[in-house]
Design an enzyme around this catalytic site. Sequence first.
Site, PDB file in Angstrom:
ATOM      1  N   ASP A  32      -7.522  -5.376  -5.295  1.00  0.00           N
ATOM      2  CA  ASP A  32      -6.616  -5.645  -4.165  1.00  0.00           C
ATOM      3  C   ASP A  32      -6.695  -7.095  -3.702  1.00  0.00           C
ATOM      4  O   ASP A  32      -6.738  -7.368  -2.505  1.00  0.00           O
ATOM      5  CB  ASP A  32      -6.886  -4.693  -2.975  1.00  0.00           C
ATOM      6  CG  ASP A  32      -5.916  -4.946  -1.815  1.00  0.00           C
ATOM      7  OD1 ASP A  32      -4.715  -5.084  -2.091  1.00  0.00           O
ATOM      8  OD2 ASP A  32      -6.351  -5.000  -0.663  1.00  0.00           O
TER       9      ASP A  32
ATOM     10  N   ASN B 114      -0.723  -7.519  -3.786  1.00  0.00           N
ATOM     11  CA  ASN B 114      -1.310  -6.684  -4.841  1.00  0.00           C
ATOM     12  C   ASN B 114      -0.260  -5.815  -5.527  1.00  0.00           C
ATOM     13  O   ASN B 114       0.723  -5.424  -4.913  1.00  0.00           O
ATOM     14  CB  ASN B 114      -2.386  -5.774  -4.234  1.00  0.00           C
ATOM     15  CG  ASN B 114      -1.813  -4.834  -3.183  1.00  0.00           C
ATOM     16  OD1 ASN B 114      -1.468  -5.263  -2.091  1.00  0.00           O
ATOM     17  ND2 ASN B 114      -1.660  -3.574  -3.517  1.00  0.00           N
TER      18      ASN B 114
ATOM     19  N   GLU C 180       0.828  -1.215   0.000  1.00  0.00           N
ATOM     20  CA  GLU C 180       0.000   0.000   0.000  1.00  0.00           C
ATOM     21  C   GLU C 180       0.859   1.260   0.000  1.00  0.00           C
ATOM     22  O   GLU C 180       0.350   2.371   0.068  1.00  0.00           O
ATOM     23  CB  GLU C 180      -0.911   0.000   1.238  1.00  0.00           C
ATOM     24  CG  GLU C 180      -2.170  -0.825   1.067  1.00  0.00           C
ATOM     25  CD  GLU C 180      -1.920  -2.284   0.729  1.00  0.00           C
ATOM     26  OE1 GLU C 180      -1.262  -2.982   1.525  1.00  0.00           O
ATOM     27  OE2 GLU C 180      -2.352  -2.725  -0.355  1.00  0.00           O
TER      28      GLU C 180
HETATM   29  O1  PQQ Z   1       0.377  -5.505   0.478  1.00  0.00           O
HETATM   30  C1  PQQ Z   1       0.902  -5.554   1.584  1.00  0.00           C
HETATM   31  O2  PQQ Z   1       2.077  -5.280   1.803  1.00  0.00           O
HETATM   32  C2  PQQ Z   1       0.052  -6.015   2.717  1.00  0.00           C
HETATM   33  C3  PQQ Z   1       0.593  -6.290   3.968  1.00  0.00           C
HETATM   34  C4  PQQ Z   1      -0.231  -6.773   5.005  1.00  0.00           C
HETATM   35  C5  PQQ Z   1       0.467  -7.066   6.286  1.00  0.00           C
HETATM   36  O3  PQQ Z   1       1.699  -7.041   6.272  1.00  0.00           O
HETATM   37  O4  PQQ Z   1      -0.130  -7.305   7.335  1.00  0.00           O
HETATM   38  C6  PQQ Z   1      -1.613  -6.987   4.733  1.00  0.00           C
HETATM   39  C7  PQQ Z   1      -2.057  -6.680   3.424  1.00  0.00           C
HETATM   40  N1  PQQ Z   1      -1.244  -6.218   2.461  1.00  0.00           N
HETATM   41  C8  PQQ Z   1      -3.419  -6.896   3.020  1.00  0.00           C
HETATM   42  O5  PQQ Z   1      -3.778  -6.637   1.867  1.00  0.00           O
HETATM   43  C9  PQQ Z   1      -4.337  -7.457   3.938  1.00  0.00           C
HETATM   44  O6  PQQ Z   1      -5.474  -7.761   3.592  1.00  0.00           O
HETATM   45  C10 PQQ Z   1      -3.902  -7.719   5.257  1.00  0.00           C
HETATM   46  C11 PQQ Z   1      -4.603  -8.211   6.349  1.00  0.00           C
HETATM   47  C12 PQQ Z   1      -3.705  -8.264   7.369  1.00  0.00           C
HETATM   48  C13 PQQ Z   1      -3.928  -8.728   8.737  1.00  0.00           C
HETATM   49  O7  PQQ Z   1      -2.940  -9.095   9.382  1.00  0.00           O
HETATM   50  O8  PQQ Z   1      -5.094  -8.741   9.196  1.00  0.00           O
HETATM   51  N2  PQQ Z   1      -2.482  -7.839   6.930  1.00  0.00           N
HETATM   52  C14 PQQ Z   1      -2.582  -7.486   5.644  1.00  0.00           C
END
Ligand code: PQQ
Length: 585
Positions: free
Chosen positions: A304, A257, A172
């Site tokens: 995403d 993503n 992100e």
């Molecule tokens: O694209 C990324 O770098 C990234 C990192 C993370 C993360 O590190 O927890 C999540 C997501 N995306 C993501 O899209 C997502 O749905 C998500 C849920 C969670 C969580 O721990 O509940 N982390 C992340």
Amino acid sequence: NQNLLELQQNPEYWPTQLGNYQGNRYSQLDQINRDNVNDLRSVWQFSTGVLRGHEGGPLYVGDGRLYIHTPFPNKVFALDLEDEGRVIWSYEPDQDSRVIPVMCCDTVNRGLAYADGRLFLGQADNTLIALDAETGELLWDVSNGDHSVGETNTMSPLVVHDKVIVGISGGEYGIRGHITAYDVESGEMAWRGYSTGPDDEVLIDPSVTLMMGEPIGEADLGLTTWPEGEWERGGGAPWGWVTYDPDLDLIYYGTGNPGTWNPEQRTKDGEPADNKWAITVFARDPNDGSVKWVYQKVPFDEWDYDGVNENQLIDVEFNGEERKGLAIIDRTGFGFLLDRETGELLVAEKFAPETNWADSYDMETGRPNVNEQYSTYRQGVNVNTTDICPTAMGAKNMQPSAYSPKTGLLYAGINRICMNYEPYETDYVAGQPYVGATLTMMPAPLQNGGMEGRMGSFIAWDPVAGEVVWEIDERFAVWSGALATAGDLAFYGTLEGHVKAVDIETGEELWRFKTPSGIIGNVNTFMHEGKQYVGVLSGVGGWAGIGLAAGLEDPEEGLGAVGVFSALGDYTKLGGVLTVFALPD
Ligand SMILES: O=C(O)c1cc(C(=O)O)c2c(n1)C(=O)C(=O)c1cc(C(=O)O)[nH]c1-2
């Protein structure tokens, strides 16, 4: 790693976050079983003293201790299993708290890795550390990234041979995703494979690396499938789980993503472009990182749908033939089965029937048949595309599934949430969000009956037939990792804070216990001195619980999660606790 292979052969141990290299989260223990689980009770609890979301779970390697960790500041504890969780040692890294605001989805951490008397932890600030498991002494530390440009870490490393393998987060924030191997003894970098960019940096050889069972052929697709320079901030962060096949000597993981979430900014010459290798399953040689095969689940992502979900390594009979399979209950709402030697796609079927962004997969090309009505690119920039299922959180997020070789089924907590998605033009500024979409979310419409307004369920999935065998509705998304046991039980936690045991064949609920906070951790089991224990971390948070974890109230905050989960605060509040269960003597 020889030590881990030996440890995972002993059914009494739980030596990796996913229970074994194959990611099965299955225990052969059956002391706790469907006839006596009703008597299961808490034997002790331990408060971690940390408030935000607790993912991952306890490790047990036979030394009478449980090793646990916390979200930021990533404390580590060695607890005496026999002495009601007395602290044998604890370790707290010294970390810059400026990392907190660049973590997308709460300050979570998916846990420790263990091998050869050492514990490995990926800190939020990208420092990878090795601790002496006996004493908690720091043996080495190495920096795997830079939080000032939005790189962070939430994932659990995996030790393979003499290397500790770790990814990175920041999809992100316009980072460029990579996976890196460090020497177990010294912390020295052995190799790094990027998710985007030229072949020699992704470690692809297009004449050898396979795609759908054939050599890729074309060079540098990680560069040519992007508009000029965009691959350098292309995301594809591998922030989920890594699994390993010791016979094939291959590691498997998926990439997240592509950045930004506004698909228009990722077109090339005015046409959708594949944005390789975001949302791709990679099979790599752990010795040098070279890529054996790739399968891109979602070319040109418009929703995403990070492709990081765990790759379950299972042996299956497919069309009368024994196949080395790789099964995924995927964020996209589809359950995939691939051949893990070649990357060929064998099955792609919906496990969440509301899934509407694609109707099906083309089994020849491996590409989704996207439904134009829900294409956020076709609908256009600054247009709110409504009622897309699943939501950006996916029909399943990072919560790992379990597999029982006794039933041949996968068990997983899933999300039943849909979304409205409005892309907008955004500029890249290092260290600032590079999102470019506004989201709102709502419970998925009921397709085949079920609980009105429900946002989650727990399912049993047949990965070969591509069918849901049974499902249990839950009020909120099930953000906890599943466990399957030879005691004919499946365990999982709920966001309200229940840990539940169900009959693995029917899904009938047999036992529940309310922990002090919502569960986004994974239920683990192990045996010490003849007694089987079950252990789980509670402590609500993660993306689903970000409103509570970060104190957000505007429904559009948390990328739309705050609104749809607004009722969660009526059921639970923050606070990390480890609960350990056993049968009475
Ligand atoms: O694209 C990324 O770098 C990234 C990192 C993370 C993360 O590190 O927890 C999540 C997501 N995306 C993501 O899209 C997502 O749905 C998500 C849920 C969670 C969580 O721990 O509940 N982390 C992340």
